[in-house]
Write an enzyme that holds these catalytic residues in place. Sequence first.
Site, PDB file in Angstrom:
ATOM      1  N   LYS A  45       1.542  -1.195  -0.216  1.00 17.40           N
ATOM      2  CA  LYS A  45       0.044   0.282   0.497  1.00 17.40           C
ATOM      3  C   LYS A  45       1.367   1.293  -0.148  1.00 17.40           C
ATOM      4  O   LYS A  45       1.620   1.132   0.430  1.00 17.40           O
ATOM      5  CB  LYS A  45      -0.782  -0.101   1.240  1.00 17.40           C
ATOM      6  CG  LYS A  45      -1.551   1.220   1.664  1.00 17.40           C
ATOM      7  CD  LYS A  45      -3.130   1.490   0.401  1.00 17.40           C
ATOM      8  CE  LYS A  45      -3.590   3.434   0.504  1.00 17.40           C
ATOM      9  NZ  LYS A  45      -4.665   3.161  -0.794  1.00 17.40           N
ATOM     10  N   CYS A 128      -0.709  11.858  -6.196  1.00 20.94           N
ATOM     11  CA  CYS A 128      -0.179  12.195  -4.707  1.00 20.94           C
ATOM     12  C   CYS A 128      -1.062  13.749  -4.827  1.00 20.94           C
ATOM     13  O   CYS A 128      -1.141  14.579  -5.896  1.00 20.94           O
ATOM     14  CB  CYS A 128       1.119  11.865  -3.241  1.00 20.94           C
ATOM     15  SG  CYS A 128       1.888  12.116  -4.311  1.00 20.94           S
TER      16      CYS A 128
HETATM   17  C1  LIG Z   1      -5.865   9.079  -3.820  1.00 22.32           C
HETATM   18  C2  LIG Z   1      -4.515   8.830  -3.079  1.00 22.32           C
HETATM   19  C3  LIG Z   1      -5.625   8.600  -1.315  1.00 22.32           C
HETATM   20  C4  LIG Z   1      -4.608  10.819  -2.914  1.00 22.32           C
HETATM   21  C5  LIG Z   1      -3.535   8.252  -3.078  1.00 22.32           C
HETATM   22  C6  LIG Z   1      -3.300   6.882  -2.680  1.00 22.32           C
HETATM   23  C7  LIG Z   1      -4.762   6.802  -3.375  1.00 22.32           C
HETATM   24  C8  LIG Z   1      -5.824   5.691  -3.122  1.00 22.32           C
HETATM   25  C9  LIG Z   1      -6.302   5.762  -1.322  1.00 22.32           C
HETATM   26  O1  LIG Z   1      -5.653   5.437  -0.766  1.00 22.32           O
HETATM   27  O2  LIG Z   1      -7.634   6.686  -1.306  1.00 22.32           O
HETATM   28  N1  LIG Z   1      -6.547   5.075  -4.076  1.00 22.32           N
HETATM   29  C10 LIG Z   1      -6.253   4.895  -5.327  1.00 22.32           C
HETATM   30  O3  LIG Z   1      -7.536   4.632  -6.141  1.00 22.32           O
HETATM   31  N2  LIG Z   1      -5.169   5.353  -5.381  1.00 22.32           N
HETATM   32  C11 LIG Z   1      -4.269   6.203  -4.585  1.00 22.32           C
HETATM   33  O4  LIG Z   1      -3.662   6.031  -5.783  1.00 22.32           O
END
Ligand SMILES: CC(C)(C)CCc1c(C(=O)O)[nH]c(=O)[nH]c1=O
Length: 309
Positions: A45, A128
């Site tokens: 993750k 990000c």
């Molecule tokens: C969207 C962010 C929270 C900025 C990064 C983590 C992430 C998330 C998330 O942790 O919400 N979900 C996704 O589908 N892709 C991602 O890269």
Amino acid sequence: NRLHATIADINFEGILANASGVHCQTKEELAELLASPYVATAVTKSSTKEVRTGNPKPSYYEFEQGSINSMGLPNNGFDYYLDYVSQDHSQKPVILSVASLSMTEGIELLKRVQDSDFQGITEFNLSCPNVVGKPQVAYDFETTHQILTEVFKFFKKPLGVKLPPYFDFAHFDQMADILNQFPLSHINSVNSIGNGLYVDVETEASVIKPKKGFGGLGGAMILPTALANVRAFRERLNPDIKIIGTGGVTSGEEVFAHILCGADLVSVGTELQRQGIGLFEKLQHELLMIMNEKGYQSIDEFKGQLKTM
Ligand SMILES: CC(C)(C)CCc1c(C(=O)O)[nH]c(=O)[nH]c1=O
């Protein structure tokens, strides 16, 4: 082995992996992935400096055509994952995914990777957030260039970037021009399609709590976008920059399609969330059956060989 790939001089036996975010938040989940003979590598993750609980639930929802999520980067913190990936994992590589809520944090985390004894592949999640009012980093080409310039002043280990999907040829061109300036090990394309919205007609409400229901889209419905991004970057990037294809994989057919478009490894998110780790055996079996039908002995015979009319 008929299914193999190499990224940054690291050999992968098999070509399947989890998409970061799915089945990879705990050491137990990561170990379970690595224990599967059909999994070539596990991706953590995306990790941040501090431990994060993430957004209020429900923050993930599955529907027939795919999924929507606004998890909010729940993770056990950078140290937890750096510690895990730094241990030996039965010769299987583990990819350390790093996110950041600010560029200074991202730089700091990558400095700690550089100073650690981790010798594997790091993947910097460029989806990000940026400063308020600006789009995510990967949609801000100037910022992306600045960050990668800063990072490669000190980072000498294998480093790839996780990219959101692009939808305009000018963006494929601009992003590829930037990425080609740096000694990247790979790109991972695509992250979820940002800020979709799914509505439950019965309740007349959105289906996830954060962001008034807006969230990243994954699953079968994003396959054409994922394949387009894999193909567009394969055509534009220096061949030394390998590609992990992500998005829309539910069967061996889509794995084959990603490879045909140029993917070296293929990762699976929504369908893995749906079916669990047994999915990997099914995907590998189906891929090998397709290769047998077509008379391909090895992936190298058709990788990137998409025909056009
Ligand atoms: C969207 C962010 C929270 C900025 C990064 C983590 C992430 C998330 C998330 O942790 O919400 N979900 C996704 O589908 N892709 C991602 O890269």
